[in-house]
Scaffold this motif. Sequence first.
Motif, PDB file in Angstrom:
ATOM      1  N   ALA A  31       0.381  -0.606  -0.391  1.00 60.49           N
ATOM      2  CA  ALA A  31      -0.131   0.196  -0.262  1.00 60.49           C
ATOM      3  C   ALA A  31       1.051   1.094  -0.194  1.00 60.49           C
ATOM      4  O   ALA A  31       0.829   2.463  -0.646  1.00 60.49           O
ATOM      5  CB  ALA A  31      -0.622  -0.062   1.457  1.00 60.49           C
ATOM      6  N   ASP A  50      10.549   2.871   7.096  1.00 57.92           N
ATOM      7  CA  ASP A  50      10.023   1.376   7.785  1.00 57.92           C
ATOM      8  C   ASP A  50      10.667   1.246   8.815  1.00 57.92           C
ATOM      9  O   ASP A  50      12.273   1.491   8.828  1.00 57.92           O
ATOM     10  CB  ASP A  50       9.717   0.823   6.484  1.00 57.92           C
ATOM     11  CG  ASP A  50       8.726  -0.794   6.698  1.00 57.92           C
ATOM     12  OD1 ASP A  50       7.783  -0.970   6.203  1.00 57.92           O
ATOM     13  OD2 ASP A  50       8.889  -1.315   7.707  1.00 57.92           O
ATOM     14  N   ALA A  51       9.779   0.829   9.535  1.00 60.12           N
ATOM     15  CA  ALA A  51      10.877   0.258  11.057  1.00 60.12           C
ATOM     16  C   ALA A  51      12.467  -0.984  10.368  1.00 60.12           C
ATOM     17  O   ALA A  51      12.652  -1.195  11.417  1.00 60.12           O
ATOM     18  CB  ALA A  51      10.327   0.297  11.662  1.00 60.12           C
ATOM     19  N   MET A  52      11.462  -1.910   9.493  1.00 57.11           N
ATOM     20  CA  MET A  52      12.290  -3.031   9.649  1.00 57.11           C
ATOM     21  C   MET A  52      13.297  -2.509   8.629  1.00 57.11           C
ATOM     22  O   MET A  52      13.523  -2.136   8.109  1.00 57.11           O
ATOM     23  CB  MET A  52      11.312  -3.795   8.886  1.00 57.11           C
ATOM     24  CG  MET A  52      10.234  -4.345   9.185  1.00 57.11           C
ATOM     25  SD  MET A  52      10.444  -4.942  10.985  1.00 57.11           S
ATOM     26  CE  MET A  52      10.676  -6.732  10.325  1.00 57.11           C
ATOM     27  N   ASN A  68      -0.382 -14.701  -4.611  1.00 57.24           N
ATOM     28  CA  ASN A  68      -1.116 -14.182  -5.281  1.00 57.24           C
ATOM     29  C   ASN A  68      -1.870 -13.023  -5.596  1.00 57.24           C
ATOM     30  O   ASN A  68      -2.409 -12.620  -3.818  1.00 57.24           O
ATOM     31  CB  ASN A  68      -2.380 -15.944  -4.714  1.00 57.24           C
ATOM     32  CG  ASN A  68      -4.068 -16.014  -4.994  1.00 57.24           C
ATOM     33  OD1 ASN A  68      -4.804 -15.918  -4.435  1.00 57.24           O
ATOM     34  ND2 ASN A  68      -4.029 -15.382  -5.837  1.00 57.24           N
ATOM     35  N   TRP A 151       8.699   4.948  12.687  1.00 53.62           N
ATOM     36  CA  TRP A 151       7.498   6.123  14.146  1.00 53.62           C
ATOM     37  C   TRP A 151       7.472   5.945  14.454  1.00 53.62           C
ATOM     38  O   TRP A 151       6.703   4.893  14.840  1.00 53.62           O
ATOM     39  CB  TRP A 151       6.602   6.091  12.359  1.00 53.62           C
ATOM     40  CG  TRP A 151       5.857   7.139  12.097  1.00 53.62           C
ATOM     41  CD1 TRP A 151       5.881   8.685  13.045  1.00 53.62           C
ATOM     42  CD2 TRP A 151       3.909   7.181  12.768  1.00 53.62           C
ATOM     43  NE1 TRP A 151       4.440   9.607  12.795  1.00 53.62           N
ATOM     44  CE2 TRP A 151       3.778   8.888  13.156  1.00 53.62           C
ATOM     45  CE3 TRP A 151       3.714   6.091  13.299  1.00 53.62           C
ATOM     46  CZ2 TRP A 151       2.204   9.007  13.165  1.00 53.62           C
ATOM     47  CZ3 TRP A 151       1.982   6.549  12.963  1.00 53.62           C
ATOM     48  CH2 TRP A 151       1.020   7.713  13.473  1.00 53.62           C
ATOM     49  N   GLU A 387      -3.746  -2.045   4.990  1.00 55.06           N
ATOM     50  CA  GLU A 387      -4.573  -3.561   5.686  1.00 55.06           C
ATOM     51  C   GLU A 387      -5.083  -2.239   7.268  1.00 55.06           C
ATOM     52  O   GLU A 387      -5.664  -2.987   7.792  1.00 55.06           O
ATOM     53  CB  GLU A 387      -3.530  -4.904   5.989  1.00 55.06           C
ATOM     54  CG  GLU A 387      -4.338  -6.284   6.156  1.00 55.06           C
ATOM     55  CD  GLU A 387      -3.427  -6.475   6.716  1.00 55.06           C
ATOM     56  OE1 GLU A 387      -2.646  -8.061   5.624  1.00 55.06           O
ATOM     57  OE2 GLU A 387      -3.818  -7.225   7.610  1.00 55.06           O
ATOM     58  N   LEU A 400      -4.660  -8.299  -1.250  1.00 50.82           N
ATOM     59  CA  LEU A 400      -3.583  -7.540  -2.190  1.00 50.82           C
ATOM     60  C   LEU A 400      -3.978  -6.253  -2.751  1.00 50.82           C
ATOM     61  O   LEU A 400      -3.589  -5.131  -3.062  1.00 50.82           O
ATOM     62  CB  LEU A 400      -2.385  -8.336  -2.954  1.00 50.82           C
ATOM     63  CG  LEU A 400      -1.257  -9.125  -1.616  1.00 50.82           C
ATOM     64  CD1 LEU A 400      -0.343  -9.795  -3.136  1.00 50.82           C
ATOM     65  CD2 LEU A 400      -0.143  -7.772  -1.276  1.00 50.82           C
TER      66      LEU A 400
HETATM   67  C1  LIG Z   1       1.808 -15.516   5.265  1.00 50.13           C
HETATM   68  C2  LIG Z   1       1.338 -14.732   5.364  1.00 50.13           C
HETATM   69  C3  LIG Z   1       0.336 -14.721   2.820  1.00 50.13           C
HETATM   70  C4  LIG Z   1      -0.306 -13.932   2.110  1.00 50.13           C
HETATM   71  N1  LIG Z   1      -0.648 -13.878   1.072  1.00 50.13           N
HETATM   72  C5  LIG Z   1      -1.461 -13.793   0.602  1.00 50.13           C
HETATM   73  C6  LIG Z   1      -1.876 -13.604  -1.224  1.00 50.13           C
HETATM   74  O1  LIG Z   1      -0.930 -14.664  -1.871  1.00 50.13           O
HETATM   75  N2  LIG Z   1      -2.326 -12.894  -1.539  1.00 50.13           N
HETATM   76  C7  LIG Z   1      -3.028 -11.797  -1.105  1.00 50.13           C
HETATM   77  O2  LIG Z   1      -3.504 -11.078  -1.623  1.00 50.13           O
HETATM   78  N3  LIG Z   1      -2.683 -11.335   0.580  1.00 50.13           N
HETATM   79  C8  LIG Z   1      -2.000 -11.900   0.843  1.00 50.13           C
HETATM   80  N4  LIG Z   1      -1.463 -12.155   2.160  1.00 50.13           N
HETATM   81  C9  LIG Z   1      -2.067 -10.488   2.870  1.00 50.13           C
HETATM   82  C10 LIG Z   1      -0.882  -9.110   2.135  1.00 50.13           C
HETATM   83  O3  LIG Z   1       0.705  -9.809   2.435  1.00 50.13           O
HETATM   84  C11 LIG Z   1      -1.293  -8.269   3.238  1.00 50.13           C
HETATM   85  O4  LIG Z   1      -2.595  -7.681   3.424  1.00 50.13           O
HETATM   86  C12 LIG Z   1      -1.036  -6.815   2.395  1.00 50.13           C
HETATM   87  O5  LIG Z   1       0.701  -7.263   2.311  1.00 50.13           O
HETATM   88  C13 LIG Z   1      -0.520  -5.344   3.490  1.00 50.13           C
HETATM   89  O6  LIG Z   1      -0.317  -4.606   3.202  1.00 50.13           O
HETATM   90  P1  LIG Z   1       0.019  -2.976   3.758  1.00 50.13           P
HETATM   91  O7  LIG Z   1       0.811  -2.800   2.789  1.00 50.13           O
HETATM   92  O8  LIG Z   1      -0.857  -2.724   3.999  1.00 50.13           O
HETATM   93  O9  LIG Z   1       0.716  -3.388   4.946  1.00 50.13           O
HETATM   94  P2  LIG Z   1       2.446  -4.310   5.165  1.00 50.13           P
HETATM   95  O10 LIG Z   1       2.853  -5.114   4.045  1.00 50.13           O
HETATM   96  O11 LIG Z   1       2.236  -4.852   6.493  1.00 50.13           O
HETATM   97  O12 LIG Z   1       3.580  -3.013   4.870  1.00 50.13           O
HETATM   98  C14 LIG Z   1       3.384  -1.892   6.491  1.00 50.13           C
HETATM   99  C15 LIG Z   1       4.655  -2.024   7.009  1.00 50.13           C
HETATM  100  O13 LIG Z   1       4.399  -0.181   7.608  1.00 50.13           O
HETATM  101  C16 LIG Z   1       5.683  -0.858   8.435  1.00 50.13           C
HETATM  102  N5  LIG Z   1       5.361  -0.492   9.530  1.00 50.13           N
HETATM  103  C17 LIG Z   1       4.645  -1.036  10.974  1.00 50.13           C
HETATM  104  N6  LIG Z   1       5.044  -0.359  11.925  1.00 50.13           N
HETATM  105  C18 LIG Z   1       5.591   0.660  11.026  1.00 50.13           C
HETATM  106  C19 LIG Z   1       5.874   1.921  12.184  1.00 50.13           C
HETATM  107  N7  LIG Z   1       5.736   2.192  13.770  1.00 50.13           N
HETATM  108  N8  LIG Z   1       7.452   2.761  12.015  1.00 50.13           N
HETATM  109  C20 LIG Z   1       7.715   1.934  10.459  1.00 50.13           C
HETATM  110  N9  LIG Z   1       7.402   1.525   9.843  1.00 50.13           N
HETATM  111  C21 LIG Z   1       6.155   0.344  10.482  1.00 50.13           C
HETATM  112  C22 LIG Z   1       5.454  -2.392   8.770  1.00 50.13           C
HETATM  113  O14 LIG Z   1       7.631  -2.936   8.531  1.00 50.13           O
HETATM  114  C23 LIG Z   1       5.759  -2.862   7.324  1.00 50.13           C
HETATM  115  O15 LIG Z   1       6.990  -3.147   6.367  1.00 50.13           O
HETATM  116  C24 LIG Z   1      -0.414 -13.334   3.202  1.00 50.13           C
HETATM  117  C25 LIG Z   1      -0.261 -12.762   4.646  1.00 50.13           C
HETATM  118  C26 LIG Z   1       0.531 -13.692   5.005  1.00 50.13           C
HETATM  119  C27 LIG Z   1       1.148 -13.020   6.569  1.00 50.13           C
END
Ligand SMILES: Cc1cc2nc3c(=O)[nH]c(=O)nc-3n(C[C@H](O)[C@H](O)[C@H](O)COP(=O)(O)OP(=O)(O)OC[C@H]3O[C@@H](n4cnc5c(N)ncnc54)[C@H](O)[C@@H]3O)c2cc1C
Length: 421
Positions: A31, A50-52, A68, A151, A387, A400
Amino acid sequence: MFSVAHRPRHPMHSTEKIIRKCVAVIGAGPAGLMAAEMLSRHGVRVDVYDAMPSAGRKFLMAGKGGMNITHAEPYADFLTRYGARREQIEPLLNTFTPTDLREWVHGFGIETFVGSSGRVFPAGMKAAPLLRAWLHRLREGDVHFHMRHRWCGWNEDGSLRFETAQDEHPVNADALVLALGGGSWPQLGSDAAWVALLAQRGVDIAALHPANCGFDIAWSTYFRERFVGEPLKSIVATFGEVRKQGECIITSNGIEGGLIYALSAALRDEIERSGSATLYLDLLPDWTAQRVHDEVHHPRGSRSLSSHLQSRLGLKGVKANLLREVLGAQNFANPALLAAAIKALPLKLIAPRPLIEAISSSGGIKFEALDGHLMLRDLPGVFCAGEMLDWEAPTGGYLLSACFASGYAAGTGALKWLHKP
Ligand SMILES: Cc1cc2nc3c(=O)[nH]c(=O)nc-3n(C[C@H](O)[C@H](O)[C@H](O)COP(=O)(O)OP(=O)(O)OC[C@H]3O[C@@H](n4cnc5c(N)ncnc54)[C@H](O)[C@@H]3O)c2cc1C
């Protein structure tokens, strides 16, 4: 709230500092990266924090078992997967559709294909080549990455507070995109620490709960020890009106797997309401109830019930033992009850597995707290995506897809905000 002139730490050319707009994106998941792409494409300098130590860890994990990325079913069906939040997610998806998403992947020279279930995968099914190419393109497009930057909220002067291993420092920007993820698999970065930070600022947040999760069942020690890790293949699970075919796995605590995830939102809500939920398994979905009844009642002579089940119905191993586990010895020996249980075995689920083990989370920032551009109504200039918003969806590429689409929308919203007089 954010001012370019106060951005103290970024090594940029001084003229650029004054003229160009800059946006801080916190969270380098799909996202946040999509918001960064949207903004950088329009000439905005983007700083991603990012924290990681590296970007997109959950995205990479999603790619481990076969990434997927979206689903090829008709769009009208696709939209229904967002359930009660369809109304809020649909406008986001309309501006970055599953087809747009596939074309975007193709733009990296990576083909996509549709699996037999309709799920869409990138060629090779891995996330790593896509993420690598994406990060490369972002860096070339004036997106600057600041990893190991946690953050921690805002300072009193409105600047953003970041902690690194060395120090804590303030950052200012013209707008902010938060894409901090949900609360599952915190070891990959999304630890939901943002909930407290935003709640302190009065943001309305629905409690996070596990989604696409396994469930606890009170197995006997014998069953747990003998059958943990065993798959239950080619079964149908029914909860309420919903019937799903697939497979799942016996765990030491209960049950999990794709079939269970597909029903998990309704099961979780039922447990929340009434303390438990009963899931019915059809262990022989291709057999009619009559045929099962007839085979169970077929005279078995001196053969044991176990070998009778195996020879007449092909039931053995984990399936046969699950019947005995759930029915108990007495009912297992009752042909009428046994035949009925083969077609509708009641499994009592007593709790969802904890959020940290779930594939995703439900809950998050309520849409009522956001405007149509995903900007927090009470914090102008702060956009949210992914998310961390209050929606949920089953696995199958729907997660995703909505993360990308909301990142795209938040990036667009921030862009509009920058151009406001
Ligand atoms: C095992 C597994 C398999 C999956 N398979 C699928 C799939 O096949 N298809 C699908 O559609 N979805 C899948 N998902 C779900 C999908 O990966 C997530 O919904 C998606 O990654 C969420 O995206 P996001 O950008 O919202 O958050 P994230 O990908 O969780 O990214 C959030 C980022 O914010 C950073 N962050 C958080 N707090 C802080 C802070 N305080 N300071 C700085 N940085 C911070 C984190 O380090 C992270 O890098 C899967 C999830 C898992 C766990």
